[in-house]
Design a protein around this motif. Sequence first.
Motif, mmCIF file in Angstrom:
data_model
loop_
_atom_site.group_PDB
_atom_site.id
_atom_site.type_symbol
_atom_site.label_atom_id
_atom_site.label_comp_id
_atom_site.label_asym_id
_atom_site.label_seq_id
_atom_site.Cartn_x
_atom_site.Cartn_y
_atom_site.Cartn_z
ATOM 1 N N MET B 242 8.070 10.830 -6.582
ATOM 2 C CA MET B 242 6.888 10.169 -6.071
ATOM 3 C C MET B 242 5.608 10.792 -6.585
ATOM 4 S SD MET B 242 6.152 9.140 -2.324
ATOM 5 C CE MET B 242 4.838 9.517 -1.310
ATOM 6 N N PRO B 243 5.070 10.247 -7.668
ATOM 7 C CA PRO B 243 3.736 10.682 -8.058
ATOM 8 C C PRO B 243 2.727 10.084 -7.092
ATOM 9 C CG PRO B 243 4.805 9.353 -9.779
ATOM 10 C CD PRO B 243 5.583 9.178 -8.535
ATOM 11 N N MET B 244 1.663 10.815 -6.894
ATOM 12 C CA MET B 244 0.648 10.366 -5.942
ATOM 13 C C MET B 244 -0.719 10.605 -6.579
ATOM 14 S SD MET B 244 0.504 12.081 -2.219
ATOM 15 C CE MET B 244 2.121 11.909 -1.561
ATOM 16 N N PRO B 245 -0.906 10.200 -7.842
ATOM 17 C CA PRO B 245 -2.162 10.557 -8.503
ATOM 18 C C PRO B 245 -3.346 9.899 -7.813
ATOM 19 C CG PRO B 245 -0.557 9.684 -10.077
ATOM 20 C CD PRO B 245 -0.053 9.370 -8.717
ATOM 21 N N MET B 246 -4.362 10.712 -7.604
ATOM 22 C CA MET B 246 -5.550 10.222 -6.919
ATOM 23 C C MET B 246 -6.670 10.109 -7.953
ATOM 24 S SD MET B 246 -5.546 12.153 -3.295
ATOM 25 C CE MET B 246 -5.052 13.816 -3.482
ATOM 26 N N SER B 247 -7.100 8.884 -8.245
ATOM 27 C CA SER B 247 -8.147 8.686 -9.234
ATOM 28 C C SER B 247 -9.356 9.543 -8.892
ATOM 29 C CB SER B 247 -8.541 7.216 -9.313
ATOM 30 O OG SER B 247 -7.676 6.556 -10.214
ATOM 31 N N CYS B 248 -9.898 10.199 -9.896
ATOM 32 C CA CYS B 248 -11.025 11.151 -9.823
ATOM 33 C C CYS B 248 -10.566 12.578 -9.570
ATOM 34 C CB CYS B 248 -12.075 10.823 -8.768
ATOM 35 S SG CYS B 248 -13.043 9.400 -9.167
ATOM 36 N N ALA B 249 -9.415 12.777 -8.900
ATOM 37 C CA ALA B 249 -8.990 14.150 -8.638
ATOM 38 C C ALA B 249 -7.790 14.504 -9.503
ATOM 39 C CB ALA B 249 -8.671 14.340 -7.170
ATOM 40 N N THR B 250 -6.645 13.870 -9.270
ATOM 41 C CA THR B 250 -5.459 14.217 -10.045
ATOM 42 C C THR B 250 -5.088 13.110 -11.027
ATOM 43 O OG1 THR B 250 -4.165 13.448 -8.169
ATOM 44 C CG2 THR B 250 -4.475 15.815 -8.373
ATOM 45 N N PHE B 284 12.009 5.492 -8.479
ATOM 46 C CA PHE B 284 10.643 5.976 -8.494
ATOM 47 C C PHE B 284 10.004 5.605 -7.170
ATOM 48 C CE2 PHE B 284 10.560 5.354 -13.370
ATOM 49 C CZ PHE B 284 11.245 6.542 -13.525
ATOM 50 N N ALA B 285 8.981 6.345 -6.844
ATOM 51 C CA ALA B 285 8.267 6.066 -5.611
ATOM 52 C C ALA B 285 6.817 6.253 -5.980
ATOM 53 C CB ALA B 285 8.676 7.058 -4.548
ATOM 54 N N ALA B 286 6.009 5.283 -5.676
ATOM 55 C CA ALA B 286 4.647 5.441 -6.155
ATOM 56 C C ALA B 286 3.668 5.363 -5.016
ATOM 57 C CB ALA B 286 4.323 4.363 -7.178
ATOM 58 N N ALA B 287 2.754 6.292 -5.026
ATOM 59 C CA ALA B 287 1.652 6.212 -4.081
ATOM 60 C C ALA B 287 0.356 6.518 -4.816
ATOM 61 C CB ALA B 287 1.877 7.180 -2.928
ATOM 62 N N PRO B 288 0.130 5.877 -5.978
ATOM 63 C CA PRO B 288 -1.123 6.138 -6.668
ATOM 64 C C PRO B 288 -2.287 5.605 -5.846
ATOM 65 C CG PRO B 288 0.049 4.316 -7.738
ATOM 66 C CD PRO B 288 0.931 4.838 -6.656
ATOM 67 N N ASP B 305 -5.255 0.847 -4.233
ATOM 68 C CA ASP B 305 -3.832 1.102 -3.992
ATOM 69 C C ASP B 305 -3.011 -0.166 -4.192
ATOM 70 O OD1 ASP B 305 -5.349 3.109 -2.875
ATOM 71 O OD2 ASP B 305 -3.880 3.589 -1.337
ATOM 72 N N PHE B 306 -3.568 -1.286 -3.730
ATOM 73 C CA PHE B 306 -2.792 -2.531 -3.819
ATOM 74 C C PHE B 306 -2.592 -2.914 -5.281
ATOM 75 C CE2 PHE B 306 -5.641 -3.383 0.088
ATOM 76 C CZ PHE B 306 -4.943 -2.439 0.821
ATOM 77 N N LEU B 307 -3.655 -2.742 -6.078
ATOM 78 C CA LEU B 307 -3.555 -3.058 -7.495
ATOM 79 C C LEU B 307 -2.608 -2.097 -8.206
ATOM 80 C CD1 LEU B 307 -7.325 -3.681 -8.271
ATOM 81 C CD2 LEU B 307 -5.486 -5.352 -8.541
ATOM 82 N N SER B 324 10.209 2.563 -4.862
ATOM 83 C CA SER B 324 9.783 2.629 -3.472
ATOM 84 C C SER B 324 8.276 2.790 -3.500
ATOM 85 C CB SER B 324 10.421 3.848 -2.805
ATOM 86 O OG SER B 324 9.703 4.175 -1.649
ATOM 87 N N MET B 325 7.592 2.063 -2.641
ATOM 88 C CA MET B 325 6.143 2.158 -2.729
ATOM 89 C C MET B 325 5.516 2.495 -1.391
ATOM 90 S SD MET B 325 3.935 0.058 -5.153
ATOM 91 C CE MET B 325 4.052 -1.558 -4.531
ATOM 92 N N GLY B 326 4.509 3.342 -1.462
ATOM 93 C CA GLY B 326 3.752 3.672 -0.266
ATOM 94 C C GLY B 326 3.042 2.423 0.226
ATOM 95 N N ALA B 327 3.344 2.016 1.453
ATOM 96 C CA ALA B 327 2.649 0.889 2.065
ATOM 97 C C ALA B 327 2.312 1.324 3.486
ATOM 98 C CB ALA B 327 3.540 -0.345 2.096
#
Lengths: 217, 495
Positions: B242-250, B284-288, B305-307, B324-327
């Motif tokens: 599960m990557p959780m990249p946060m735009s602007c930070a990671t 994969f599990a994504a929570a970008p 997040d939705f996009l 799997s997606m963070g919802a």
Amino acid sequence: MCKVPSEIVEKIGAAVFEGSIEEAGELAKQALASGLNPLDVIEKGCVPAIEKAGDWFARGDYFLPELVASAEAMKAAMAVLEPALREQKAERKVLGRVVLGTVQGDIHDIGKSIVGSMLSAAGFEVYDLGVDVPGETFVAKVKEVGADILGLSALLTTTMPRQREVIELLTEKGLRDKVKVIVGGAPVTEDWAHKCGADAYGEDAIRAVRVAKELVQ
Amino acid sequence: MSPGRRIRPIEPKLRLSFLSPDDIERIHNAALLVMEEVGVRFPSHKALDILEGAGARVDREKMIARLPGDLVMNAIKKAPSVYTLAARNPDDDLLLDGKHCYLSTDGCGVETYDLYTGEKRTSTKKDVHDSAKLADALDSIAFVWGPMVSAQDVPAETRALHELEACFVGTSKHVQPETIISEEIARYCVEMAAILVGGKDNLKKRPIFSVMQCATDPLGHDGGSLEASLVAAEYGIPTGFMPMPMSCATAPATLAGNLVVTTIDSLSALVLIEIAHPGAPVFFAAAPTAIDLRTGGYTGGGPEDFLLGGAFNQICDFYGIPLSMGAMATGAKVPDWQAGVDNSFSTVAPVLTCTDMLTGAGMLNGSKILSFQQMVMDCEIYEIARMFAQGIEVNDETLAVDVIKKVGVGGNYLAEKHTRRHLKDLWRPTVYDRTPYNVWEANGKKGAFETATEIARRLLETHETIPIPDDQRKEMAEVIKKAQMELAKGGVKHV
Ligand code: B12
């Protein structure tokens, strides 16, 4: 003491405030080359600029990436100016020295780094040890730099006990009464701060600065 | 006795797409380029040995492996696209086939809103059990992810084991912990699950739990988590990243750049697992997401997040890897308007790209506070999404020309057989209030929260989970006891 030509000092201030990292370093070199006193450059150029960035952030006119860039630009300038300062055996005024890091077993970095940026913006000298930091490393750094404050971040309920262990280690090494300890991180609460033997708790970066200032007063 | 199949996956007929085939190709190529040129950090010598053995260029000091494109592509080919997440009750097995969306609970919170007093308090092992039990009782929920909260009243060294035990006891559905982050803990978990399926060899066929790991964005992983996943893969237990990249930070501020990082931080872990255990099930599990620009906080629910989620789902389809997606990860502090808006959008978007697993229901404050009421209300959101995603079926029966002719001008369809045949196709609320005003007033002006409170209390008081035989429970407790003795000696780094 020579009079500071206001232009270059102003430019350094602007570079720090705008977060132009390379430019801040370059300008610092130019300032020294043109014979300016490093202490003046720091205190009249860099410090007011970073404080302004901190104020803007605190009141919501600056976004976080802008603040972090300012702190980085400040660091770049200081990396040039500080060695020159030491040569003169002079010291700049800082609110206090802070050793900061995320405890062992925990790799959450972002919150701790924001706290670091805010503290430097507020006038503290910050030694950020990174993440997954063993207790001994914290203690050694506290001793080495004569820290006033130790900031411990933990984001996992399973790594919170490490905060207490570091504090116990400070006691063991006879350093506990020389340094104030602040704890923080998502699962950390005021209540836990008391339980683990810390001096204070910072819920977020802005409050971290407030308590840090109170602690060094 | 088994209650029969209870869970209700969504089979979406409507499909949204966010990226063109060309967009996907460009993101894929960018990811390959970065993996080869910059590499990815694998802070585990075990992992680096495996990668180096397969042809990756390894920098031992920085613990970075540069992954050649063909190594990556071969690994993807080995990973299965269709497999089953087994449940203690086989009726509730989950087939991941790219056609179904399964809802799970949210997980790893640190506080609980007490269902009876409303007080916010530190989470306990009992909360882990109770939340699993409520999930067992709610048919919309297909599996328990997490555990929902951290069992902070048990020792830290064996907390993950206590939590797994409480989940297994609380539900007979599949369990997917996110807290198995060291090799040692993973081995104890395997032992515990083996007790329930009749031996370690049966886990391959009946993986009643799977593991999910966070990546350390950008371009990195956690050593303990990787080693735990290698253990899981060894026993055929599905393992997710599960990557959780946060735009602007990671991650870069731009969403396409964020997707490149998300892709790398998923694929690179898959490469390791498929080299070590070819054919091992990986998801994969994504929570970008993007940071909150004022505080740097994790936003958990926002238009980006939705996009990002929808787009990454298409990328996973391109690779043929379940997602799997963070919802439903609302940042709201109480179950309010924001929670409703956040969780509705973040459910509908992945359902319309047919994400295999949605994680999940029941948490507030950015996945930090468990709310039993929110869990019930989130199930309602999921049911609305189901109805919506079904679309409209057009055939002779649904066109209903015969009955339209029969009723004719100005009549009604209430008593018609055709109506009786199809009335249950319509959506029926459980939490929504559709009562007339005076009835609502007479019933004490109950809103969704009060109704959800009643439902949650009733289910927790009356529901019975299929029990685990006493001897097996004893054996599980023995494993935890043994682990406590061994780990308390300081064997494990990652707790
Ligand atoms: C981003 C994130 C990650 C990223 C971190 C990336 C990075 N480079 O830092 C990654 C993906 C690597 C990650 C990994 C894991 N994570 Co994580 N993560 C998060 C998340 C979503 C956001 C954290 C964050 O950055 N917030 C933004 C910053 C600004 O906020 P903050 O950290 O709270 O910091 C503020 C304050 O707390 C305070 N503060 C912080 N430190 C300090 C220090 C001092 C001295 C002071 C005064 C104040 C202070 O000021 C800060 C600024 O305002 C949280 C969820 C959440 N909502 O918090 C989970 C969360 C913390 N993670 C969690 C988990 C479980 C994990 C993993 C174990 C998952 C896994 N199986 O791999 C691993 C841990 C690996 C390890 N060994 O550490 C759980 C922890 C729950 C628990 N029961 O303990 C959480 C709560 C999410 C969840 N519910 O699942 N995670």
